[in-house]
Scaffold this active site. Structure first.
Site, PDB file in Angstrom:
ATOM      1  N   GLY A 144       1.132  -1.775   0.295  1.00  0.00           N
ATOM      2  CA  GLY A 144      -0.139   0.390   0.050  1.00  0.00           C
ATOM      3  C   GLY A 144       0.678   1.134   0.174  1.00  0.00           C
ATOM      4  N   ALA A 145       2.130   1.129  -0.432  1.00  0.00           N
ATOM      5  CA  ALA A 145       2.991   2.266  -0.595  1.00  0.00           C
ATOM      6  C   ALA A 145       2.581   3.603  -1.499  1.00  0.00           C
ATOM      7  CB  ALA A 145       4.193   1.611  -1.051  1.00  0.00           C
ATOM      8  N   ARG A 157      -0.296   5.761  -1.607  1.00  0.00           N
ATOM      9  CA  ARG A 157      -0.237   6.855  -1.314  1.00  0.00           C
ATOM     10  C   ARG A 157      -0.961   7.263  -0.122  1.00  0.00           C
ATOM     11  NH1 ARG A 157      -6.058   5.729  -4.641  1.00  0.00           N
ATOM     12  NH2 ARG A 157      -6.654   4.488  -3.032  1.00  0.00           N
ATOM     13  N   SER A 191       1.824  -2.281  -4.758  1.00  0.00           N
ATOM     14  CA  SER A 191       0.206  -1.635  -4.873  1.00  0.00           C
ATOM     15  C   SER A 191      -0.629  -1.933  -6.341  1.00  0.00           C
ATOM     16  CB  SER A 191       0.241  -0.348  -5.155  1.00  0.00           C
ATOM     17  OG  SER A 191      -0.781   0.560  -5.272  1.00  0.00           O
ATOM     18  N   ASP A 230      -1.659  -8.149  -6.277  1.00  0.00           N
ATOM     19  CA  ASP A 230      -2.934  -7.934  -5.298  1.00  0.00           C
ATOM     20  C   ASP A 230      -2.724  -8.669  -4.024  1.00  0.00           C
ATOM     21  OD1 ASP A 230      -5.381  -8.984  -4.493  1.00  0.00           O
ATOM     22  OD2 ASP A 230      -5.864  -9.633  -6.540  1.00  0.00           O
ATOM     23  N   ASN A 236       0.513  -2.449   5.026  1.00  0.00           N
ATOM     24  CA  ASN A 236      -0.634  -1.286   4.854  1.00  0.00           C
ATOM     25  C   ASN A 236      -1.197  -1.752   4.588  1.00  0.00           C
ATOM     26  OD1 ASN A 236      -0.342   1.984   5.859  1.00  0.00           O
ATOM     27  ND2 ASN A 236      -0.059   1.546   3.357  1.00  0.00           N
ATOM     28  N   SER A 266      -5.466  -0.372  12.970  1.00  0.00           N
ATOM     29  CA  SER A 266      -6.421   0.747  13.543  1.00  0.00           C
ATOM     30  C   SER A 266      -7.102   0.812  15.100  1.00  0.00           C
ATOM     31  CB  SER A 266      -7.223   0.706  12.108  1.00  0.00           C
ATOM     32  OG  SER A 266      -8.654   1.594  12.512  1.00  0.00           O
ATOM     33  N   TYR A 277     -14.870  -4.188   8.567  1.00  0.00           N
ATOM     34  CA  TYR A 277     -13.238  -3.494   8.997  1.00  0.00           C
ATOM     35  C   TYR A 277     -12.205  -3.429  10.166  1.00  0.00           C
ATOM     36  CZ  TYR A 277      -9.541   0.582   9.438  1.00  0.00           C
ATOM     37  OH  TYR A 277      -8.535   1.412   9.521  1.00  0.00           O
ATOM     38  N   LYS A 307      -9.287  -5.242  11.350  1.00  0.00           N
ATOM     39  CA  LYS A 307      -8.249  -4.700  11.678  1.00  0.00           C
ATOM     40  C   LYS A 307      -8.262  -5.389  13.441  1.00  0.00           C
ATOM     41  CE  LYS A 307      -6.722  -1.766   8.631  1.00  0.00           C
ATOM     42  NZ  LYS A 307      -5.833  -1.712   8.414  1.00  0.00           N
TER      43      LYS A 307
END
Length: 256
Positions: free
Chosen positions: A17-18, A20, A41, A67, A94, A147, A160, A164
């Site tokens: 997930g780098a 953004r 990503s 993916d 991430n 999170s 979600y 987490k």
């Protein structure tokens, strides 16, 4: 304590997930500390931009499309990173999504499965795959992004929050079983961060006011404000810390 202990010079960090948000900020923060970065990503244009910024720090950047919930792609991605660099010293899991806010009774099975796959299964897959070479080398750092939603229910975000919460326990289990290999596995738990993930709900004034009144610092975080804790967990300064979750939430969990 010497400040050079924060250095990641000659280290290789793989960050999912780098492209953004928090992932990109961590990638750039690690690069500034001397790390070579493997940026993961599904969107090639975003991770190419991340890697261009990484290279401006006089380190190497490798963009790889993957993916993150697909075991075959994860194995191939890690293999390519190891061919390029020979090692992975730091893994940052991430990548994450929160594509819908709906009552729990209305969550569709495919929507539930997608969130669990991207948010939770990817952490298991990447940690297991990268961890194999960390076990051989008898060292390594894993940082999982959870999170506040992992410990505090968020209305309409059951999938979600469950994903987490799973990351917090998965972090503990990897830390428990891999401590004998001197592999440190910890997690970061952001509060509300101003990223594309939270953009939609931040447009709702009532929701924003409700969330802000629960945060003692009375504001949301910027992605860059996650970098310091990530750098600590990636560096030698955290060598005796494992299985823990650090919450960076503006006081949300202790304020009300």
């Amino acid at each position: 304590m010497k400040t050079e202990n924060f250095s990641l010079s000659n280290k290789v960090a793989l960050i999912t997930g780098a492209g953004r948000g928090i992932g990109k900020s961590i990638a750039l923060g690690f690069a500034a500390a001397g790390a070579n970065v493997v940026a993961i990503s599904r969107t090639i244009s975003e991770i190419e931009q991340t890697c261009e910024a990484v290279k401006a720090c006089n380190v190497k950047g490798l963009p790889l499309v993957c993916d993150v919930g697909n075991a075959i792609e994860v194995r191939e991605t890690v293999k390519r990173a190891l061919v390029e660099f020979g090692q992975i010293d730091v893994l940052v899991n991430n990548a994450g999504i929160s594509p819908f806010v709906v009552p729990i009774e209305n969550i569709r099975e495919d929507g539930w499965n997608r969130v669990i796959n991207v948010n939770l299964n990817s952490v298991f897959l990447f940690t297991q795959e990268v961890g194999r070479q960390m076990i051989v080398r008898q060292k390594g750092k894993v940082i999982n992004m959870t999170s506040i939603g992992g410990v505090v229910g968020l209305q309409g975000q059951a999938a979600y929050c469950v994903s987490k919460a799973g990351i917090i326990m998965l972090t503990k289990m990897f830390a428990l079983e891999w401590g004998k290999y001197q592999i440190n596995v910890n997690a970061l738990g952001p509060g509300i961060v101003e990223t594309q993930l939270t953009e939609k709900f931040r447009q709702d004034r009532d929701i924003v006011q409700d969330r802000l009144k629960r945060i003692p610092l009375n504001r949301f975080a910027a992605p860059d404000e996650m970098v310091g804790a990530a750098l600590f967990l990636a560096s030698d300064l955290s060598n005796y810390m494992t299985g823990q979750t650090i919450f960076i939430d503006g006081g949300r969990l202790t304020g009300v």
